[in-house]
Design an enzyme around this catalytic site. Structure first.
Site, PDB file in Angstrom:
ATOM      1  N   LEU A 163     -12.773  -2.050  23.515  1.00 25.54           N
ATOM      2  CA  LEU A 163     -13.005  -2.338  24.549  1.00 25.54           C
ATOM      3  C   LEU A 163     -14.467  -1.983  25.094  1.00 25.54           C
ATOM      4  O   LEU A 163     -14.767  -0.967  24.824  1.00 25.54           O
ATOM      5  CB  LEU A 163     -11.965  -2.227  25.991  1.00 25.54           C
ATOM      6  CG  LEU A 163     -10.758  -2.565  25.611  1.00 25.54           C
ATOM      7  CD1 LEU A 163      -9.871  -2.110  26.689  1.00 25.54           C
ATOM      8  CD2 LEU A 163     -10.574  -4.301  25.675  1.00 25.54           C
ATOM      9  N   ASP A 164     -15.369  -2.763  25.926  1.00 28.65           N
ATOM     10  CA  ASP A 164     -16.268  -2.180  26.141  1.00 28.65           C
ATOM     11  C   ASP A 164     -16.310  -0.998  27.149  1.00 28.65           C
ATOM     12  O   ASP A 164     -15.453  -0.794  27.775  1.00 28.65           O
ATOM     13  CB  ASP A 164     -17.178  -3.252  27.046  1.00 28.65           C
ATOM     14  CG  ASP A 164     -17.666  -4.492  26.339  1.00 28.65           C
ATOM     15  OD1 ASP A 164     -17.972  -4.294  25.097  1.00 28.65           O
ATOM     16  OD2 ASP A 164     -17.989  -5.420  26.797  1.00 28.65           O
ATOM     17  N   LYS A 165     -17.247  -0.021  27.015  1.00 30.67           N
ATOM     18  CA  LYS A 165     -17.160   1.209  28.041  1.00 30.67           C
ATOM     19  C   LYS A 165     -16.782   0.861  29.347  1.00 30.67           C
ATOM     20  O   LYS A 165     -15.861   1.627  29.964  1.00 30.67           O
ATOM     21  CB  LYS A 165     -18.538   1.899  27.982  1.00 30.67           C
ATOM     22  CG  LYS A 165     -18.572   3.119  29.126  1.00 30.67           C
ATOM     23  CD  LYS A 165     -20.174   3.703  28.987  1.00 30.67           C
ATOM     24  CE  LYS A 165     -19.983   4.757  29.796  1.00 30.67           C
ATOM     25  NZ  LYS A 165     -21.658   5.351  30.153  1.00 30.67           N
ATOM     26  N   ARG A 267     -17.424 -12.102  28.775  1.00 29.03           N
ATOM     27  CA  ARG A 267     -18.609 -12.077  29.864  1.00 29.03           C
ATOM     28  C   ARG A 267     -19.646 -13.102  29.473  1.00 29.03           C
ATOM     29  O   ARG A 267     -20.014 -13.759  30.558  1.00 29.03           O
ATOM     30  CB  ARG A 267     -19.171 -10.748  29.564  1.00 29.03           C
ATOM     31  CG  ARG A 267     -18.381  -9.561  29.894  1.00 29.03           C
ATOM     32  CD  ARG A 267     -18.843  -8.137  29.391  1.00 29.03           C
ATOM     33  NE  ARG A 267     -20.010  -7.788  29.795  1.00 29.03           N
ATOM     34  CZ  ARG A 267     -20.804  -6.580  29.604  1.00 29.03           C
ATOM     35  NH1 ARG A 267     -20.189  -5.800  28.515  1.00 29.03           N
ATOM     36  NH2 ARG A 267     -21.737  -6.253  30.282  1.00 29.03           N
TER      37      ARG A 267
END
Length: 363
Positions: A163-165, A267
């Protein structure tokens, strides 16, 4: 420093570094090498990679950059430098920021499910999954190395997907190699159910449920971003099913189901629809209601247990800041729908995968 790191590690890990003495001298080993005939006229970094095979080429290049390699008694730092048969090389095997990152750290993990074979964690926003420049410690990988002893023997400590930060939510992690292989295969075969809750900008328009099938690739104008691009322009097929659960004139709350796993997929697809995520400055989102990161949370994870065959369907509501922002923006109906879905009589995993966006949500 021991000469052999854990078998699955691409760089020296915690097991390859003393954990009782932090002094540089205690963690340094000097290697004296001689270039053999078959490496004559080879690049320096290639020769080092063959002469010191237990460490990665990336790690050895870091040593070059630090001035830790000498050729004929003179410090050298150019990886492309050509070596000659009989050249004397001296390599100071010292810790680098990257090599020291692969060490256990007693960090809290919010474990949603765990057995002897796998675990599922609820990652907080702001926590990096894997060590990288600027984030060599405090990562999920560091926490996993401390969480169970088998993590050090697995590639990426058993991390199957990322997962993205600044994205929070559910992540599955393998605790043994055959489990990791099976989970990677399930992902490749699109047999893992992954659903996210997101807050987008602008009132939702069009059908309540929309399928976005737009290829994603590197944005040629902004290399740190991804974008919808043509397949012939190095784009990769990407599909996201998105369903609106609440909308106001300014914002919308949606559930997005991934059918592929491209970088920044939700996104990018939400931006493509004209609804960049709240707080997602990379893709045009604006800060509002206290959200200064992308309002994206991986809230549902479904998979078939690789060992027992049991269907696991796990869910976790977004963190407090996300929920508070949704309420402040008048999207409470979407939160209520998520809460109801957690207790609804849900279909089987296969039915959920086939049905698309949200077969388990009440009408």
């Amino acid at each position: 420093m021991p000469t052999t790191p854990p078998v699955a590690a691409s760089l020296p890990t915690a097991a390859a570094l003393p954990d009782t003495d932090s002094s540089l001298e205690a963690q340094t080993e000097l290697r004296q090498l001689q270039v053999p005939a078959h490496l004559h006229a080879s690049r320096l970094d290639k020769a080092l990679a063959e002469l010191v095979p237990e460490f990665s080429r990336s790690y050895l290049q870091q040593l070059l950059a630090q001035g830790a390699v000498q050729l004929g008694g003179q410090s050298v730092g150019k990886p492309a430098l050509k070596v000659k048969m009989g050249d004397a090389l001296s390599v100071e095997m010292r810790p680098t920021a990257q090599s020291q990152s692969f060490k256990p750290e007693a960090l809290p993990l919010n474990v949603v499910y765990e057995d002897a074979h796998l675990l599922v964690i609820n990652k907080p926003a702001g926590m990096v999954v894997h060590p990288a420049p600027g984030n060599w410690s405090g990562t999920v990988l560091n926490a996993l190395l401390a969480h169970h002893s088998g993590a050090a023997q697995l590639l990426r400590a058993g991390i199957v997907h990322r997962l993205d930060k600044d994205t929070s939510g559910l992540m599955m992690v393998a605790k043994e190699q055959h489990t990791m292989d099976a989970l990677v295969q399930q992902l490749a075969e699109r047999q893992v159910l992954r659903r996210y809750l997101a807050i987008g900008q602008g009132a939702w328009h069009g059908a309540r449920v929309q399928r976005v099938e737009q290829p994603i690739g590197r944005d040629v104008r902004h290399r740190l971003r991804m974008a919808v691009v043509a397949l012939e322009a190095a784009g990769k097929n990407a599909r996201t099913d998105i369903e609106c659960w609440a909308s106001t004139p300014q914002h919308c709350l949606v559930q997005a189901q991934l059918h592929t796993g491209r970088t920044h997929q939700i996104r990018v697809h939400m931006q493509h629809l004209g609804h960049p995520l709240l707080g997602d400055s990379t893709y045009g989102g604006q800060v509002a209601a206290g959200m200064q990161r992308q309002a994206l949370h991986a809230w549902t994870l479904g998979l078939q247990h690789p060992v027992t065959g049991q269907e696991l369907l796990l869910q976790a509501l977004p963190p407090p800041d996300w929920l508070a922002a949704a309420q402040a923006l008048g999207l409470g109906a979407g939160i209520e729908q998520a809460q109801q879905a957690m207790h609804y009589n849900r279909p089987s995993l296969q039915e959920a995968l086939l049905a698309g966006s949200s077969p388990d949500a009440p009408n």
